[in-house]
Design a protein around this motif. Structure first.
Motif, PDB file in Angstrom:
ATOM      1  N   LEU A 228       0.842  -1.195   0.000  1.00 35.36           N
ATOM      2  CA  LEU A 228       0.000   0.000   0.000  1.00 35.36           C
ATOM      3  C   LEU A 228       0.874   1.241   0.000  1.00 35.36           C
ATOM      4  O   LEU A 228       1.882   1.303   0.683  1.00 35.36           O
ATOM      5  CB  LEU A 228      -0.905   0.021   1.232  1.00 35.36           C
TER       6      LEU A 228
ATOM      7  N   MET B  14      -3.237   5.054   0.351  1.00 33.78           N
ATOM      8  CA  MET B  14      -4.072   3.922   0.731  1.00 33.78           C
ATOM      9  C   MET B  14      -3.992   3.655   2.235  1.00 33.78           C
ATOM     10  O   MET B  14      -4.970   3.244   2.845  1.00 33.78           O
ATOM     11  CB  MET B  14      -3.688   2.681  -0.064  1.00 33.78           C
ATOM     12  N   TRP B  15      -2.825   3.879   2.849  1.00 33.16           N
ATOM     13  CA  TRP B  15      -2.728   3.748   4.298  1.00 33.16           C
ATOM     14  C   TRP B  15      -3.619   4.777   4.988  1.00 33.16           C
ATOM     15  O   TRP B  15      -4.230   4.488   6.014  1.00 33.16           O
ATOM     16  CB  TRP B  15      -1.291   3.897   4.770  1.00 33.16           C
TER      17      TRP B  15
END
Length: 75
Positions: A5, A9-10
């Protein structure tokens, strides 16, 4: 250790888990989020609904994937 990721996305994962945790804690304390939202006036409710829909659209993984990429293309 990124698990594949990127930073964006984190951020999505952390925001989603934070929202889930918040609603879960409120539910455990006998606070009904859905009932409270349904008791608000119409413009506020629709603002919340639109914000949720926009968040899903803007933060979805498909927005970061290549345009035209299809999930089942290799099958």
């Amino acid at each position: 250790l990124t698990y594949g990721l990127d930073k964006r996305m984190w951020l999505v994962v952390l925001l989603s888990l934070s929202a889930l945790l918040l609603v879960s804690i409120l539910s455990e304390n006998k606070y009904d989020v859905r009932r409270t939202l349904s008791q608000q006036n119409l413009p506020f409710r629709w603002g919340v609904y639109v914000a949720i829909i926009l968040a899903v659209m803007l933060l979805s993984p498909s927005m970061t994937a290549g345009v035209g990429e299809f999930m089942y293309a290799q099958f």
